[in-house]
Design a protein around this motif. Structure first.
Motif, PDB file in Angstrom:
ATOM      1  N   THR A   1      -9.056   1.749   5.673  1.00 20.08           N
ATOM      2  CA  THR A   1      -8.081   1.236   4.916  1.00 20.08           C
ATOM      3  C   THR A   1      -6.439   2.016   5.308  1.00 20.08           C
ATOM      4  N   ARG A   2      -5.174   1.315   5.124  1.00 19.64           N
ATOM      5  CA  ARG A   2      -4.340   1.135   5.373  1.00 19.64           C
ATOM      6  C   ARG A   2      -3.879   2.588   3.889  1.00 19.64           C
ATOM      7  N   ASP A   3      -3.050   3.601   4.137  1.00 16.02           N
ATOM      8  CA  ASP A   3      -2.385   4.539   3.229  1.00 16.02           C
ATOM      9  C   ASP A   3      -0.963   3.571   2.795  1.00 16.02           C
ATOM     10  N   ILE A   4      -0.113   3.005   1.550  1.00 22.03           N
ATOM     11  CA  ILE A   4       0.550   2.123   0.981  1.00 22.03           C
ATOM     12  C   ILE A   4       1.206   3.564   0.687  1.00 22.03           C
ATOM     13  N   SER A   5       0.430   4.496   0.200  1.00 24.78           N
ATOM     14  CA  SER A   5       2.182   5.869  -0.021  1.00 24.78           C
ATOM     15  C   SER A   5       3.042   6.265   1.554  1.00 24.78           C
TER      16      SER A   5
ATOM     17  N   THR B   1       6.660   2.591  -1.282  1.00 22.13           N
ATOM     18  CA  THR B   1       6.069   2.343  -0.860  1.00 22.13           C
ATOM     19  C   THR B   1       4.891   3.334  -2.353  1.00 22.13           C
ATOM     20  N   TRP B   2       3.703   3.157  -2.144  1.00 21.17           N
ATOM     21  CA  TRP B   2       2.748   3.472  -3.795  1.00 21.17           C
ATOM     22  C   TRP B   2       1.426   3.835  -3.938  1.00 21.17           C
ATOM     23  N   PRO B   3       1.462   5.036  -4.623  1.00 23.04           N
ATOM     24  CA  PRO B   3       0.495   5.242  -4.492  1.00 23.04           C
ATOM     25  C   PRO B   3      -1.163   4.010  -4.625  1.00 23.04           C
ATOM     26  N   ILE B   4      -1.172   4.084  -3.340  1.00 19.66           N
ATOM     27  CA  ILE B   4      -2.437   2.767  -3.825  1.00 19.66           C
ATOM     28  C   ILE B   4      -3.245   2.749  -1.975  1.00 19.66           C
ATOM     29  N   LYS B   5      -4.109   2.812  -1.637  1.00 18.63           N
ATOM     30  CA  LYS B   5      -4.492   1.941  -0.296  1.00 18.63           C
ATOM     31  C   LYS B   5      -4.954   0.669  -0.220  1.00 18.63           C
ATOM     32  N   ALA B   6      -5.680  -0.013   0.709  1.00 19.24           N
ATOM     33  CA  ALA B   6      -5.006  -1.633   1.448  1.00 19.24           C
ATOM     34  C   ALA B   6      -6.580  -1.623   2.347  1.00 19.24           C
ATOM     35  N   PHE B   7      -7.865  -2.336   1.262  1.00 19.09           N
ATOM     36  CA  PHE B   7      -8.763  -2.334   2.985  1.00 19.09           C
ATOM     37  C   PHE B   7      -8.265  -3.212   3.771  1.00 19.09           C
ATOM     38  N   TYR B   8      -8.582  -3.595   4.548  1.00 21.84           N
ATOM     39  CA  TYR B   8      -7.988  -4.510   6.127  1.00 21.84           C
ATOM     40  C   TYR B   8      -8.278  -6.006   5.635  1.00 21.84           C
TER      41      TYR B   8
ATOM     42  N   VAL C   1      -4.531  12.646 -13.803  1.00 16.96           N
ATOM     43  CA  VAL C   1      -4.308  13.849 -13.347  1.00 16.96           C
ATOM     44  C   VAL C   1      -4.294  13.330 -12.043  1.00 16.96           C
ATOM     45  N   LYS C   2      -4.709  12.241 -11.399  1.00 19.96           N
ATOM     46  CA  LYS C   2      -4.655  11.186 -10.012  1.00 19.96           C
ATOM     47  C   LYS C   2      -2.686  10.419 -10.651  1.00 19.96           C
ATOM     48  N   PHE C   3      -3.023   9.564 -11.578  1.00 19.44           N
ATOM     49  CA  PHE C   3      -1.676   9.098 -11.982  1.00 19.44           C
ATOM     50  C   PHE C   3      -1.046   9.355 -12.949  1.00 19.44           C
ATOM     51  N   PRO C   4       0.024  10.571 -13.163  1.00 19.02           N
ATOM     52  CA  PRO C   4       0.310  11.093 -13.919  1.00 19.02           C
ATOM     53  C   PRO C   4       1.674  10.447 -14.930  1.00 19.02           C
ATOM     54  N   ASN C   5       2.064   9.320 -13.583  1.00 18.08           N
ATOM     55  CA  ASN C   5       2.788   8.444 -14.269  1.00 18.08           C
ATOM     56  C   ASN C   5       2.500   6.820 -14.747  1.00 18.08           C
ATOM     57  N   ALA C   6       0.898   7.688 -14.905  1.00 20.02           N
ATOM     58  CA  ALA C   6       0.372   5.196 -14.943  1.00 20.02           C
ATOM     59  C   ALA C   6       0.954   4.462 -16.121  1.00 20.02           C
ATOM     60  N   ALA C   7       1.956   5.123 -16.738  1.00 20.29           N
ATOM     61  CA  ALA C   7       2.458   3.942 -17.690  1.00 20.29           C
ATOM     62  C   ALA C   7       3.262   3.401 -16.928  1.00 20.29           C
ATOM     63  N   SER C   8       4.140   4.412 -16.448  1.00 20.20           N
ATOM     64  CA  SER C   8       5.448   3.683 -15.618  1.00 20.20           C
ATOM     65  C   SER C   8       4.774   2.571 -14.960  1.00 20.20           C
TER      66      SER C   8
ATOM     67  N   LYS D   1       2.222   0.887 -14.670  1.00 18.67           N
ATOM     68  CA  LYS D   1       1.392  -0.568 -14.956  1.00 18.67           C
ATOM     69  C   LYS D   1       2.640  -1.817 -15.607  1.00 18.67           C
ATOM     70  N   LEU D   2       3.119  -1.328 -15.280  1.00 18.01           N
ATOM     71  CA  LEU D   2       4.955  -2.338 -15.671  1.00 18.01           C
ATOM     72  C   LEU D   2       4.630  -3.233 -14.424  1.00 18.01           C
ATOM     73  N   ASP D   3       5.184  -4.309 -15.050  1.00 22.50           N
ATOM     74  CA  ASP D   3       4.895  -5.920 -14.435  1.00 22.50           C
ATOM     75  C   ASP D   3       5.807  -5.624 -13.168  1.00 22.50           C
ATOM     76  N   GLU D   4       7.220  -5.069 -13.440  1.00 21.01           N
ATOM     77  CA  GLU D   4       8.266  -4.963 -12.046  1.00 21.01           C
ATOM     78  C   GLU D   4       7.289  -3.590 -11.307  1.00 21.01           C
ATOM     79  N   ASN D   5       5.986  -2.641 -11.223  1.00 22.06           N
ATOM     80  CA  ASN D   5       6.065  -1.812 -10.744  1.00 22.06           C
ATOM     81  C   ASN D   5       4.486  -2.174 -10.272  1.00 22.06           C
ATOM     82  N   LEU D   6       2.725  -2.045  -9.702  1.00 26.25           N
ATOM     83  CA  LEU D   6       2.201  -1.971 -10.022  1.00 26.25           C
ATOM     84  C   LEU D   6       1.125  -3.059 -10.606  1.00 26.25           C
ATOM     85  N   GLY D   7       1.940  -2.905 -11.613  1.00 25.24           N
ATOM     86  CA  GLY D   7       1.251  -3.770 -12.477  1.00 25.24           C
ATOM     87  C   GLY D   7       0.299  -5.164 -12.280  1.00 25.24           C
TER      88      GLY D   7
END
Length: 510
Positions: free
Chosen positions: A270-274, A293-300, A344-351, A353-359
């Motif tokens: 995967t690509r580490d988008i962080s 950068t974001w706390p996600i990975k991407a399959f090629y 635990v892995k995503f302590p800022n989950a609410a933020s 999940k906003l449309d303007e972020n990762l939502g």
């Protein structure tokens, strides 16, 4: 003791050991024959001709025959067809006629070698066996019709002209109740077109190791062999090996053509988008076109593949388009905002999940719940948004052209922000070729209607060369060498799926 006999025995043993030692390693890399360099300016490709062949799906994949100066173009515009185009008076392009295949449910690919045209056709039932039809390019007389695996998605010849290879994708039906095996067919032209169709059952014992390396096996009620879906093929210069992208599975298979066996599967990870060098634009609702950068990975999840050699080493260029299984019977696509994220892995989950972020980012719901508790510990995007270069022998990543590629499209004012939540520029096609003695990668981007050119003479350090526009949704990229071109100059042929055009690009002379 007879010293002569002893010396002879030692010599024979030494030679045998040397032969065995040589056989135990990979054969030396065979570069293509050296051809005269035509002096051309590598950053000056421009459109020099085009032809409109109809509506959507009228121009998908093309193959050029230097013997007849004809272009053969796949068309699914109102039927299963191949349009034949005369290029003998280039840049004047003329449509000659259309071949139709009414019995078959679709056409996927064409290839040409030494006066032969190979056509990959779905069966009457797409989940049943397909066909490869071989015609003479000069007379269009049928030479042979060969049954291959289900849904032959790509067909190609080996460079020596002795073999035809077909990547049989074997996609399921929409209800996901019928899922054929994914296979690779090897057709031996010299042996009266005998065919050997290979599946991937021998690798089922490696399933756990492959998955740990980023390989994806997850189809609904699918066995290992049913789940694998071959997409595209590249063949080595010496015609001994083939490399097959397994797009939905996130891997590349290696095939021994002469032995008729699949020898290896390389999972792509995967690509580490962080990480800053892998930055993505993840939202179509943030009113900006910015890679972050974001706390996600991407399959090629590569589509097209191109084999090339430089500096005595062999490489594969992978067009990491991305793809998903999105059927009525099973759909892996989901937006981040609809998931429960591990606190635990995503302590800022609410933020996040906003449309303007990762939502709104499309990810795969089939992966990421690592502890099986119902929430997601990791997030996996469905496409690399990049052009990767890997070592053909080891599968090791050598370079990844992603952030630079998308940023140049943004800077050119061509980036489609509506696709930020999905596949970005959507790297669909790639072909690697020599121009003016330099090794260039031509990268087709379906969602921004552009081709990017990078110098990959030194594969670990790709250098940007040029960016230019194409027709709508470039699908097939085909490079014609100067010696084969109708006017003696390098020629890039681009088949554009959405507007039905084929466009032709050439560089300036020096």
């Amino acid at each position: 003791m007879n010293c002569k006999k002893l010396f002879g025995a030692i010599l024979i043993a030494s030679l045998a050991f040397a032969a065995c030692k040589k056989d135990s390693t990979d054969d030396p890399i065979v570069d293509p024959p050296v051809e005269a360099v035509v002096p051309e300016k590598i950053d000056s490709f421009k459109e020099t001709a085009f032809i409109d062949l109809g509506g959507e799906f009228a121009s998908e994949i093309s193959a050029y025959d230097p013997l007849t100066k004809r272009l053969f173009v796949v068309s699914n515009d109102g039927g299963t067809k191949v349009d034949i185009v005369d290029m003998s008076k280039y840049p004047t392009i003329t449509k000659l006629q259309t071949l139709t295949f009414a019995v078959n449910a679709g056409i996927n690919s064409v290839a040409v070698n030494n006066g032969l045209l190979a056509i990959a056709l779905n069966g009457a039932n797409p989940q049943g066996n397909g066909d490869v039809v071989v015609l003479k390019t000069s007379t269009l007389e049928e030479v042979k019709k060969i049954t291959v695996g289900a849904m032959p998605d790509m067909v190609t010849f080996s460079p020596d002209g002795n073999y035809i290879l077909s990547a049989n994708e074997g996609e399921p039906n929409d209800a996901y109740t019928v899922d054929p095996k994914g296979t690779v067919s090897i057709i031996n032209i010299k042996d009266n077109y005998s065919v050997k169709t290979l599946d991937f059952s021998a690798f089922e014992s490696q399933k756990a190791t492959l998955i740990a390396g980023g390989f994806r096996i997850y189809g609904l009620n699918a066995s290992f062999t049913q789940d694998i879906e071959p997409e595209y093929i590249a063949v080595s210069s010496d015609s001994k090996k083939a490399y097959v992208t397994l797009q939905e599975n996130n891997g590349v298979a290696e095939v021994d053509i002469v032995a008729g066996s699949i020898t290896k599967i390389n999972p792509l990870g995967t690509r580490d988008i962080s990480q800053a060098e892998n930055a993505f634009d993840v939202s179509d609702k943030d009113s900006k076109k910015v890679l972050g950068t974001w706390p996600i990975k991407a399959f090629y999840l590569p589509d097209a593949i191109s084999y090339f050699t430089t500096g005595g080493n062999a490489y594969l260029a992978l067009a990491n388009e991305g793809d998903t299984r999105a059927w009525k019977g099973y759909d892996e696509e989901v937006r981040v905002k609809s998931l429960t994220l591990d606190p635990v892995k995503f302590p800022n989950a609410a933020s996040l999940k906003l449309d303007e972020n990762l939502g709104r980012l499309t990810i795969s719901k089939a992966f990421g719940d690592t502890d099986g508790d119902g929430d997601y510990d990791e997030l996996y995007a469905t496409g690399g948004r990049s052009l990767s270069i890997i070592n053909a022998n080891t599968g090791a990543l050598v370079a990844n052209i992603g952030k630079d590629l998308e940023q140049r499209v943004i800077d050119a004012g061509k980036y489609d922000d509506d696709r930020s939540d999905n596949k970005g520029v959507e790297v669909e096609g790639v072909t690697v070729a020599q121009v003016n003695g330099q090794t260039l990668a031509f990268i087709g981007m379906e969602r921004v209607d552009m081709i990017a050119v990078y110098d990959v003479t030194t594969p670990g350090s790709p250098k940007f060369v040029q960016l230019f526009s194409t027709g709508d949704a470039p699908e097939g990229l085909l490079f014609v060498k100067p010696k084969d071109s109708p006017n003696g100059r390098s020629l890039l042929i681009v088949s554009n799926e959405a507007d039905g055009t084929v466009r032709f690009y050439q560089p300036d002379k020096i």
